[in-house]
Write an enzyme that holds these catalytic residues in place. Sequence first.
Site, PDB file in Angstrom:
ATOM      1  N   HIS A 131     -22.587  41.093   0.076  1.00  0.00           N
ATOM      2  CA  HIS A 131     -22.153  39.718  -0.175  1.00  0.00           C
ATOM      3  C   HIS A 131     -22.811  38.789   0.825  1.00  0.00           C
ATOM      4  O   HIS A 131     -22.915  39.114   2.009  1.00  0.00           O
ATOM      5  CB  HIS A 131     -20.631  39.616  -0.067  1.00  0.00           C
ATOM      6  CG  HIS A 131     -20.151  38.201   0.055  1.00  0.00           C
ATOM      7  ND1 HIS A 131     -20.216  37.309  -0.990  1.00  0.00           N
ATOM      8  CD2 HIS A 131     -19.657  37.503   1.110  1.00  0.00           C
ATOM      9  CE1 HIS A 131     -19.767  36.137  -0.582  1.00  0.00           C
ATOM     10  NE2 HIS A 131     -19.427  36.226   0.689  1.00  0.00           N
ATOM     11  N   ARG A 140     -13.190  23.794  16.466  1.00  0.00           N
ATOM     12  CA  ARG A 140     -13.196  25.231  16.166  1.00  0.00           C
ATOM     13  C   ARG A 140     -14.095  25.962  17.146  1.00  0.00           C
ATOM     14  O   ARG A 140     -15.281  25.669  17.256  1.00  0.00           O
ATOM     15  CB  ARG A 140     -13.655  25.455  14.724  1.00  0.00           C
ATOM     16  CG  ARG A 140     -13.987  26.882  14.465  1.00  0.00           C
ATOM     17  CD  ARG A 140     -13.225  27.662  13.465  1.00  0.00           C
ATOM     18  NE  ARG A 140     -12.519  26.986  12.434  1.00  0.00           N
ATOM     19  CZ  ARG A 140     -11.979  27.630  11.412  1.00  0.00           C
ATOM     20  NH1 ARG A 140     -12.115  28.932  11.329  1.00  0.00           N
ATOM     21  NH2 ARG A 140     -11.331  26.985  10.481  1.00  0.00           N
ATOM     22  N   TRP A 152     -23.622  37.495  14.978  1.00  0.00           N
ATOM     23  CA  TRP A 152     -22.427  36.783  15.440  1.00  0.00           C
ATOM     24  C   TRP A 152     -21.919  37.289  16.787  1.00  0.00           C
ATOM     25  O   TRP A 152     -20.786  37.051  17.170  1.00  0.00           O
ATOM     26  CB  TRP A 152     -21.336  36.830  14.355  1.00  0.00           C
ATOM     27  CG  TRP A 152     -21.640  35.882  13.232  1.00  0.00           C
ATOM     28  CD1 TRP A 152     -22.604  34.908  13.217  1.00  0.00           C
ATOM     29  CD2 TRP A 152     -21.000  35.807  11.952  1.00  0.00           C
ATOM     30  NE1 TRP A 152     -22.602  34.245  12.008  1.00  0.00           N
ATOM     31  CE2 TRP A 152     -21.634  34.778  11.213  1.00  0.00           C
ATOM     32  CE3 TRP A 152     -19.955  36.518  11.351  1.00  0.00           C
ATOM     33  CZ2 TRP A 152     -21.251  34.437   9.913  1.00  0.00           C
ATOM     34  CZ3 TRP A 152     -19.574  36.176  10.049  1.00  0.00           C
ATOM     35  CH2 TRP A 152     -20.212  35.145   9.347  1.00  0.00           C
ATOM     36  N   GLU A 177      -8.627  22.815  26.528  1.00  0.00           N
ATOM     37  CA  GLU A 177      -7.827  21.597  26.614  1.00  0.00           C
ATOM     38  C   GLU A 177      -8.206  20.577  25.541  1.00  0.00           C
ATOM     39  O   GLU A 177      -7.350  19.865  25.021  1.00  0.00           O
ATOM     40  CB  GLU A 177      -8.000  20.951  28.003  1.00  0.00           C
ATOM     41  CG  GLU A 177      -7.360  21.729  29.161  1.00  0.00           C
ATOM     42  CD  GLU A 177      -8.275  22.824  29.717  1.00  0.00           C
ATOM     43  OE1 GLU A 177      -9.282  23.187  29.063  1.00  0.00           O
ATOM     44  OE2 GLU A 177      -7.956  23.329  30.814  1.00  0.00           O
ATOM     45  N   LEU A 178      -9.510  20.528  25.211  1.00  0.00           N
ATOM     46  CA  LEU A 178      -9.935  19.512  24.237  1.00  0.00           C
ATOM     47  C   LEU A 178      -9.377  19.811  22.850  1.00  0.00           C
ATOM     48  O   LEU A 178      -8.959  18.909  22.123  1.00  0.00           O
ATOM     49  CB  LEU A 178     -11.471  19.444  24.191  1.00  0.00           C
ATOM     50  CG  LEU A 178     -12.043  18.332  23.288  1.00  0.00           C
ATOM     51  CD1 LEU A 178     -11.521  16.954  23.694  1.00  0.00           C
ATOM     52  CD2 LEU A 178     -13.569  18.343  23.319  1.00  0.00           C
ATOM     53  N   HIS A 238     -14.225  26.979  -1.300  1.00  0.00           N
ATOM     54  CA  HIS A 238     -14.189  25.995  -0.210  1.00  0.00           C
ATOM     55  C   HIS A 238     -13.323  24.806  -0.565  1.00  0.00           C
ATOM     56  O   HIS A 238     -13.112  23.928   0.253  1.00  0.00           O
ATOM     57  CB  HIS A 238     -15.602  25.537   0.115  1.00  0.00           C
ATOM     58  CG  HIS A 238     -16.522  26.687   0.380  1.00  0.00           C
ATOM     59  ND1 HIS A 238     -17.283  27.273  -0.607  1.00  0.00           N
ATOM     60  CD2 HIS A 238     -16.762  27.394   1.500  1.00  0.00           C
ATOM     61  CE1 HIS A 238     -17.976  28.283  -0.091  1.00  0.00           C
ATOM     62  NE2 HIS A 238     -17.670  28.373   1.190  1.00  0.00           N
ATOM     63  N   LYS A 265     -25.919  24.237  10.751  1.00  0.00           N
ATOM     64  CA  LYS A 265     -26.149  24.879  12.040  1.00  0.00           C
ATOM     65  C   LYS A 265     -27.185  24.138  12.880  1.00  0.00           C
ATOM     66  O   LYS A 265     -28.200  23.695  12.380  1.00  0.00           O
ATOM     67  CB  LYS A 265     -26.601  26.312  11.826  1.00  0.00           C
ATOM     68  CG  LYS A 265     -25.490  27.220  11.385  1.00  0.00           C
ATOM     69  CD  LYS A 265     -26.011  28.543  10.931  1.00  0.00           C
ATOM     70  CE  LYS A 265     -26.332  29.413  12.106  1.00  0.00           C
ATOM     71  NZ  LYS A 265     -25.141  29.884  12.797  1.00  0.00           N
ATOM     72  N   GLU A 268     -28.898  33.301   8.525  1.00  0.00           N
ATOM     73  CA  GLU A 268     -28.893  32.445   9.712  1.00  0.00           C
ATOM     74  C   GLU A 268     -29.617  33.066  10.896  1.00  0.00           C
ATOM     75  O   GLU A 268     -29.841  32.383  11.890  1.00  0.00           O
ATOM     76  CB  GLU A 268     -27.482  31.997  10.067  1.00  0.00           C
ATOM     77  CG  GLU A 268     -26.527  33.111  10.408  1.00  0.00           C
ATOM     78  CD  GLU A 268     -25.107  32.587  10.558  1.00  0.00           C
ATOM     79  OE1 GLU A 268     -24.589  32.029   9.594  1.00  0.00           O
ATOM     80  OE2 GLU A 268     -24.546  32.727  11.653  1.00  0.00           O
ATOM     81  N   ASP A 280     -20.939  43.556   3.786  1.00  0.00           N
ATOM     82  CA  ASP A 280     -21.154  42.104   3.860  1.00  0.00           C
ATOM     83  C   ASP A 280     -22.290  41.760   4.808  1.00  0.00           C
ATOM     84  O   ASP A 280     -22.303  42.213   5.949  1.00  0.00           O
ATOM     85  CB  ASP A 280     -19.872  41.419   4.367  1.00  0.00           C
ATOM     86  CG  ASP A 280     -18.759  41.469   3.333  1.00  0.00           C
ATOM     87  OD1 ASP A 280     -19.059  41.425   2.132  1.00  0.00           O
ATOM     88  OD2 ASP A 280     -17.585  41.539   3.740  1.00  0.00           O
TER      89      ASP A 280
HETATM   90  N1  GLN Z   1     -15.330  40.432   2.868  1.00  0.00           N
HETATM   91  C1  GLN Z   1     -15.251  39.215   3.601  1.00  0.00           C
HETATM   92  C2  GLN Z   1     -14.078  38.379   3.095  1.00  0.00           C
HETATM   93  O1  GLN Z   1     -13.802  38.397   1.945  1.00  0.00           O
HETATM   94  C3  GLN Z   1     -16.494  38.405   3.460  1.00  0.00           C
HETATM   95  C4  GLN Z   1     -16.422  37.144   4.244  1.00  0.00           C
HETATM   96  C5  GLN Z   1     -17.708  36.374   4.322  1.00  0.00           C
HETATM   97  O2  GLN Z   1     -18.623  36.617   3.613  1.00  0.00           O
HETATM   98  N2  GLN Z   1     -17.789  35.404   5.175  1.00  0.00           N
HETATM   99  O3  GLN Z   1     -13.432  37.704   3.831  1.00  0.00           O
HETATM  100 ZN    ZN Z   2     -18.831  34.779   2.067  1.00  0.00          ZN
END
Ligand code: GLN
Ligand code: ZN
Length: 786
Positions: free
Chosen positions: A668, A542, A588, A25-26, A721, A135, A632, A626
Amino acid sequence: MNFPHSSGTVPVSTLGTPRIGPRRELKAALEAYWSGKTDASALLDTAARLRAANWARQKALGVTNIPSNDFSLYDHVLDTVVMVGAIPQAYGWTGGPVPLDTYFAMARGSQGGEPDACAHGHGHSQGVPALEMTKWFDTNYHYMVPEFAAGQRFALASTKPVDEYREAKALGYQTRPVLLGPVTFLKLGKAKDPSLDPLSLLGNLLPVYGEVLRRLSASGAEWIQMDEPCLVLDLDAATHAALKETYGFFAHALPKLKLMLTSYFGGLGDNLDAALTLPVAGLHLDLVRAPNQLREVSERARAGLVLSLGVIDGRNVWRANLPKLLDALEPVVRRRGTDHVEIAPSCSLLHVPIDLELETGLDPDVKSWLAFAVQKMDELSILATALAGGREVVMGKLMVSGAAADARGASAKVHRPDVAMRLGAVTPDMVRRQSPFEVRRAAQHEKLGLPALPTTTIGSFPQTTDVRKARAAHAKGELSDAAYEAFVKEETTRTIHWQEEIGLDVLVHGEFERNDMVQYFGEQLSGFAFTRYGWVQSYGSRYVRPPILFGDVARPKPMTVDWWRYAQSVTQKPMKGMITGPVTILNWSFVRDDVPRSLACRQIALAIRDEVADLEAAGAAMIQIDEAALREGLPLRKAEWTTYLDWAVSSFRLCASGVADATQIHTHMCYSEFNDIIDAIGAMDADVISIETSRSKMELLDAFKTYKYPNEIGPGVYDIHSPRVPSVEEMIDLLAKATQRLAPEQLWVNPDCGLKTRQWEEVRPALVNMVAAARRLRSDLAEAAE
Ligand code: GLN
Ligand code: ZN
């Protein structure tokens, strides 16, 4: 059984509850307000209703220490910034009550547009900046980082804690207000001027806190929950002194007010002495992360100190084994008396989903092993009842709890002998590539024939509204499997052809078939369950629904091979295989509490290893694994880093090492602080790593330079970003900076992260420029070599 000094009850606390509402709801109220569809009063009404419902729910479930001020429209650290008037100049606040829009400007940037986010969910504001976000300890909750300036002043600028205390009181609830303690608040903040030590601001800050406490006390509050989670970190003498000063000040200024000093996410460890000498009325302990501290604390704590025993896991979704917990708790209660203990979750319930009862689609066995916030409150009150009145009073409930734990321990859905056997058969050569990097490199270069400074992207391309709509329609059954697949294929093909057209050297398929980089794999692996309403706040509005890893992990069949094969079939250029690594999948997810994290991680690694092998067998010459979330997962205490990094790196190597020398493994990571983990990054031994560096102007490559990082590396030259399109010159400049730190033969050219949160209008010109920059630098290098 009855205990001495018994008042007949043991108080139950929650330390904090989810704010978002059982049906999000929020989020709906915030987004309606931000988009201008509703006004502030509609938003504030919803917020008040959510608080009232939260209080009522806790009361009904037997919670005695009901918190107030645990609610937040966006973030409790931001609330504290506002409370003490630490609003950076840029937001144009000149005193008086802080307007809602100033609050949201700090949260999301002052243009009020949708917060921008990179592929893994970290927000970045467009235009006028929001406060930085990072975080909250080792959770996936992100807080707004307080920003302090030289000569920083503080003033009471919001009475939210007092208002919400009174609001509850008017509804008939005597609550225990929650405040973020001043020492942790300062330590979480950042000074713009690096010579300013935030702790030096303590003297100015304490009177503001003192005033809040005074008003709370005057309104009728008897206890305050003062959160100082910094107590589980490695602290220096200056911080210990700050804690002493702070709690001495409060004890002196408000001798009648009782403070429950609350730490969580770990044990007090070497801060125990400091904590035990503070003049507070109560001390909360995280006994899930650090069960062993109970004995020492209960022996050493002075007689009058109330111990809040955090025994129900506030960070995970498992049902507790209540009879077993009682075995550990009864002696402590016997020693200290029911008047001097409380029963609590390890930390605020903010970090778990709200109500398991909403989940009608879960496997009934799995469901019977779980507890969300509501169920955890129930467990707390069963424990408290048993501790005060004896087990017989709640015998039936205790038996059900114990039986669920036994069933989980014996379930064939959790324990698979085939997985255990495979894990047992892992040999040291399975975590080593066949040859050292130099040899692999030669084989790969011969096979791939790439130019110097090869260009590529990180995997995803824009997830347009069309893509999201098609996925939603498919999930609802409105779009057939065939139609959905055709749609995704078309999107993929178009993206591949476009990459060819602009001259990228190594292509990706775009990830249009994926909802999320972890969920996509979790849904195809056995051992994972997914909820329908199990939302947890990640930041602001989020929320995420982490997968629940409940059992041994296996891969029934290939997960990405068909899509890779299709993607490679429409181009002659090399197509990267694209998968998420074991450490990231683990970090995650809600993970098992019945086996060590390291073991669960190795199981996932074996499943991913099979995927890597199948991709290679299908013809993939390059496979990217990845590990966005490797960093984290670092433990809060430095002393535990090596152990974590050892198993994390070895899991990565286990999944990556089964391939031939000529198969190129990429990884990555979407962050930039590598200084303190560079050894581990080196030990991963990926042939190519892509990382974030554009925002720091390549300075962050220094860690790689000092370390003499030998493998290939793609420092991001395009900050995904931001909606800004970087120019050719800018990217050449960044690449030139990179060549000052690393050999040109080592370098790849790529963006910082995946492109899924960007618009095509931004991505197209940016990548065209990126290719041009690489080509220009390539010819410069060729000329220089002549
Ligand atoms: N392969 C993923 C992407 O391109 C990597 C995302 C990530 O590192 N957060 O979306
Ligand atoms: Zn990334």
